[in-house]
Design a protein around this motif. Structure first.
Motif, PDB file in Angstrom:
ATOM      1  N   GLU A  32     -12.571 -29.787   4.662  1.00  0.00           N
ATOM      2  CA  GLU A  32     -12.093 -29.440   5.993  1.00  0.00           C
ATOM      3  C   GLU A  32     -10.635 -28.981   6.008  1.00  0.00           C
ATOM      4  OE1 GLU A  32     -12.793 -32.686   8.613  1.00  0.00           O
ATOM      5  OE2 GLU A  32     -14.976 -32.562   8.458  1.00  0.00           O
ATOM      6  N   ARG A  33      -9.967 -29.085   4.888  1.00  0.00           N
ATOM      7  CA  ARG A  33      -8.558 -28.676   4.836  1.00  0.00           C
ATOM      8  C   ARG A  33      -8.451 -27.186   4.525  1.00  0.00           C
ATOM      9  NH1 ARG A  33      -3.409 -30.097   4.779  1.00  0.00           N
ATOM     10  NH2 ARG A  33      -1.943 -29.294   3.238  1.00  0.00           N
ATOM     11  N   GLU A  34      -7.731 -26.469   5.362  1.00  0.00           N
ATOM     12  CA  GLU A  34      -7.499 -25.037   5.164  1.00  0.00           C
ATOM     13  C   GLU A  34      -6.038 -24.733   5.426  1.00  0.00           C
ATOM     14  OE1 GLU A  34     -10.253 -21.735   6.588  1.00  0.00           O
ATOM     15  OE2 GLU A  34      -8.571 -21.507   8.007  1.00  0.00           O
ATOM     16  N   ILE A  35      -5.440 -23.925   4.567  1.00  0.00           N
ATOM     17  CA  ILE A  35      -4.040 -23.534   4.756  1.00  0.00           C
ATOM     18  C   ILE A  35      -3.900 -22.025   4.608  1.00  0.00           C
ATOM     19  CG2 ILE A  35      -3.144 -25.777   4.016  1.00  0.00           C
ATOM     20  CD1 ILE A  35      -2.463 -23.056   1.642  1.00  0.00           C
ATOM     21  N   LEU A  36      -2.844 -21.500   5.208  1.00  0.00           N
ATOM     22  CA  LEU A  36      -2.534 -20.070   5.117  1.00  0.00           C
ATOM     23  C   LEU A  36      -1.128 -19.917   4.552  1.00  0.00           C
ATOM     24  CD1 LEU A  36      -3.122 -17.297   7.746  1.00  0.00           C
ATOM     25  CD2 LEU A  36      -0.863 -17.587   6.739  1.00  0.00           C
ATOM     26  N   VAL A  37      -0.994 -19.067   3.559  1.00  0.00           N
ATOM     27  CA  VAL A  37       0.303 -18.792   2.946  1.00  0.00           C
ATOM     28  C   VAL A  37       0.448 -17.289   2.756  1.00  0.00           C
ATOM     29  CG1 VAL A  37       1.731 -19.054   0.873  1.00  0.00           C
ATOM     30  CG2 VAL A  37       0.434 -21.008   1.750  1.00  0.00           C
ATOM     31  N   THR A  38       1.583 -16.748   3.167  1.00  0.00           N
ATOM     32  CA  THR A  38       1.902 -15.343   2.915  1.00  0.00           C
ATOM     33  C   THR A  38       3.136 -15.284   2.027  1.00  0.00           C
ATOM     34  OG1 THR A  38       1.011 -14.662   5.061  1.00  0.00           O
ATOM     35  CG2 THR A  38       2.467 -13.111   3.937  1.00  0.00           C
ATOM     36  N   GLY A  39       3.066 -14.463   0.987  1.00  0.00           N
ATOM     37  CA  GLY A  39       4.187 -14.359   0.070  1.00  0.00           C
ATOM     38  C   GLY A  39       4.465 -12.925  -0.343  1.00  0.00           C
ATOM     39  N   GLU A  40       5.690 -12.694  -0.789  1.00  0.00           N
ATOM     40  CA  GLU A  40       6.116 -11.391  -1.281  1.00  0.00           C
ATOM     41  C   GLU A  40       6.528 -11.520  -2.741  1.00  0.00           C
ATOM     42  OE1 GLU A  40       8.242 -10.256   3.006  1.00  0.00           O
ATOM     43  OE2 GLU A  40       9.456 -10.609   1.208  1.00  0.00           O
ATOM     44  N   SER A  41       6.098 -10.582  -3.560  1.00  0.00           N
ATOM     45  CA  SER A  41       6.526 -10.526  -4.952  1.00  0.00           C
ATOM     46  C   SER A  41       7.605  -9.464  -5.057  1.00  0.00           C
ATOM     47  CB  SER A  41       5.344 -10.189  -5.860  1.00  0.00           C
ATOM     48  OG  SER A  41       5.715 -10.272  -7.208  1.00  0.00           O
ATOM     49  N   ARG A  42       8.826  -9.899  -5.377  1.00  0.00           N
ATOM     50  CA  ARG A  42       9.989  -9.030  -5.218  1.00  0.00           C
ATOM     51  C   ARG A  42      10.515  -8.414  -6.502  1.00  0.00           C
ATOM     52  NH1 ARG A  42      13.752 -10.529  -0.249  1.00  0.00           N
ATOM     53  NH2 ARG A  42      12.152 -10.488   1.355  1.00  0.00           N
ATOM     54  N   GLY A  43       9.784  -8.587  -7.586  1.00  0.00           N
ATOM     55  CA  GLY A  43      10.211  -8.009  -8.857  1.00  0.00           C
ATOM     56  C   GLY A  43      10.832  -9.038  -9.771  1.00  0.00           C
ATOM     57  N   GLY A  44      10.628  -8.868 -11.061  1.00  0.00           N
ATOM     58  CA  GLY A  44      11.185  -9.797 -12.034  1.00  0.00           C
ATOM     59  C   GLY A  44      10.611 -11.191 -11.938  1.00  0.00           C
ATOM     60  N   GLY A  45       9.431 -11.326 -11.328  1.00  0.00           N
ATOM     61  CA  GLY A  45       8.805 -12.632 -11.144  1.00  0.00           C
ATOM     62  C   GLY A  45       9.329 -13.403  -9.946  1.00  0.00           C
ATOM     63  N   VAL A  46      10.306 -12.845  -9.223  1.00  0.00           N
ATOM     64  CA  VAL A  46      10.889 -13.512  -8.058  1.00  0.00           C
ATOM     65  C   VAL A  46       9.941 -13.385  -6.871  1.00  0.00           C
ATOM     66  CG1 VAL A  46      12.823 -13.527  -6.431  1.00  0.00           C
ATOM     67  CG2 VAL A  46      13.226 -13.068  -8.861  1.00  0.00           C
ATOM     68  N   ILE A  47       9.767 -14.475  -6.126  1.00  0.00           N
ATOM     69  CA  ILE A  47       8.895 -14.467  -4.959  1.00  0.00           C
ATOM     70  C   ILE A  47       9.645 -14.956  -3.731  1.00  0.00           C
ATOM     71  CG2 ILE A  47       6.864 -14.892  -6.392  1.00  0.00           C
ATOM     72  CD1 ILE A  47       6.827 -17.791  -5.225  1.00  0.00           C
ATOM     73  N   ARG A  48       9.073 -14.677  -2.583  1.00  0.00           N
ATOM     74  CA  ARG A  48       9.561 -15.233  -1.330  1.00  0.00           C
ATOM     75  C   ARG A  48       8.349 -15.575  -0.481  1.00  0.00           C
ATOM     76  NH1 ARG A  48      14.174 -15.732   1.516  1.00  0.00           N
ATOM     77  NH2 ARG A  48      14.112 -15.640   3.794  1.00  0.00           N
ATOM     78  N   ILE A  49       8.232 -16.838  -0.114  1.00  0.00           N
ATOM     79  CA  ILE A  49       7.165 -17.277   0.782  1.00  0.00           C
ATOM     80  C   ILE A  49       7.661 -17.077   2.210  1.00  0.00           C
ATOM     81  CG2 ILE A  49       5.658 -19.171   1.465  1.00  0.00           C
ATOM     82  CD1 ILE A  49       5.236 -18.127  -1.408  1.00  0.00           C
ATOM     83  N   THR A  50       6.915 -16.309   2.992  1.00  0.00           N
ATOM     84  CA  THR A  50       7.368 -15.929   4.332  1.00  0.00           C
ATOM     85  C   THR A  50       6.609 -16.611   5.460  1.00  0.00           C
ATOM     86  OG1 THR A  50       5.874 -14.010   4.351  1.00  0.00           O
ATOM     87  CG2 THR A  50       8.115 -13.667   3.503  1.00  0.00           C
ATOM     88  N   GLU A  51       5.454 -17.193   5.160  1.00  0.00           N
ATOM     89  CA  GLU A  51       4.658 -17.822   6.212  1.00  0.00           C
ATOM     90  C   GLU A  51       3.850 -18.969   5.634  1.00  0.00           C
ATOM     91  OE1 GLU A  51       1.199 -16.600   9.514  1.00  0.00           O
ATOM     92  OE2 GLU A  51       1.630 -15.295   7.800  1.00  0.00           O
ATOM     93  N   VAL A  52       3.832 -20.080   6.358  1.00  0.00           N
ATOM     94  CA  VAL A  52       2.978 -21.216   6.014  1.00  0.00           C
ATOM     95  C   VAL A  52       2.317 -21.708   7.294  1.00  0.00           C
ATOM     96  CG1 VAL A  52       2.882 -23.589   5.161  1.00  0.00           C
ATOM     97  CG2 VAL A  52       4.372 -21.922   4.029  1.00  0.00           C
TER      98      VAL A  52
END
Length: 225
Positions: free
Chosen positions: A117-137
């Motif tokens: 019953e557990r569901e989550i939403l995650v949006t992320g950006e891959s910014r180059g060089g392996g660097v990421i940014r999570i923008t939505e949870v």
């Protein structure tokens, strides 16, 4: 050359491919989603946007995101066989692509993943060089890269909440590097994202979890560990 070596080559502990944005960064976004879910995923719907929508199959981003959701690190040899690994544990994945989302970063991926019953939403950006940014949870706007200890608290919006949480962490000598709060409305649910230089003691995490006005505490260590 083996069939998949054009997508992923492994040299020692380093993953190389056509682009770290399409491989290492995507694995890390998947691992963040897995840490937030907290358990072995059963189902996921993964949407690639813009540049990702056009290249995710050829560059192996589909395998990379599945590998991350299985909690594989960027140097894990099983990334190549992530689809088989997912099938072996009963993890079902659906892919979608949206090629023209002008308000989004070129390399954006949205994950809706569930177990029971557990569901989550995650949006992320891959910014180059392996660097990421999570923008939505879970519908909250956030902004963290998961390269240091990160704690996400879902709590009732109440007076003094930010100061109280900061004081609890300070008492355990946890130095806060950054803290942001996003709320749905006054006196509604708020999402606190706290990045720290060190991991708080388990007793501190348990204490916060048991406060009546804090609904959930999610702990994400440095995503490469």
């Amino acid at each position: 050359m083996a069939e998949q070596s054009s997508v992923f080559d492994m040299i020692g502990p380093v993953m190389i491919g056509p682009s770290s944005s399409h491989t290492a960064g995507v694995v890390r976004i998947g691992r963040v989603a897995r840490k937030i879910l907290g358990v072995q995923p059963e189902k996921a719907e993964i949407t690639f946007y813009n540049s990702f929508a056009r290249t995710y199959e050829g560059h192996g981003s589909d395998r990379a995101i599945v590998a991350g959701l299985l909690d594989f690190k960027t140097d894990d040899l099983r990334i190549k066989t992530a689809f088989d690994e997912a099938k072996n544990v009963g993890f079902h994945i659906k892919f979608r692509s949206v090629g023209n989302a002008s308000t989004m970063h070129p390399n954006t991926v949205k994950i809706v993943v569930s177990s029971g019953e557990r569901e989550i939403l995650v949006t992320g950006e891959s910014r180059g060089g392996g660097v990421i940014r999570i923008t939505e949870v879970n519908g909250f706007s956030v902004g963290f890269n998961a390269n240091i200890t990160t704690m996400i608290l879902l709590a009732n919006d109440r007076k003094g909440a930010i100061a109280f949480i900061a004081t609890v962490l300070a008492n355990d000598e946890c130095n806060i590097a950054s803290m942001s709060v996003n709320r749905k409305g006054k006196h509604d649910m708020a999402c606190h994202v706290i990045e720290m230089d060190s991991k708080p003691p388990k007793v501190t995490i348990d204490y916060l979890k048991h406060l009546e006005w804090i609904r959930e505490v999610i702990f994400i260590p440095d995503i490469d560990f």
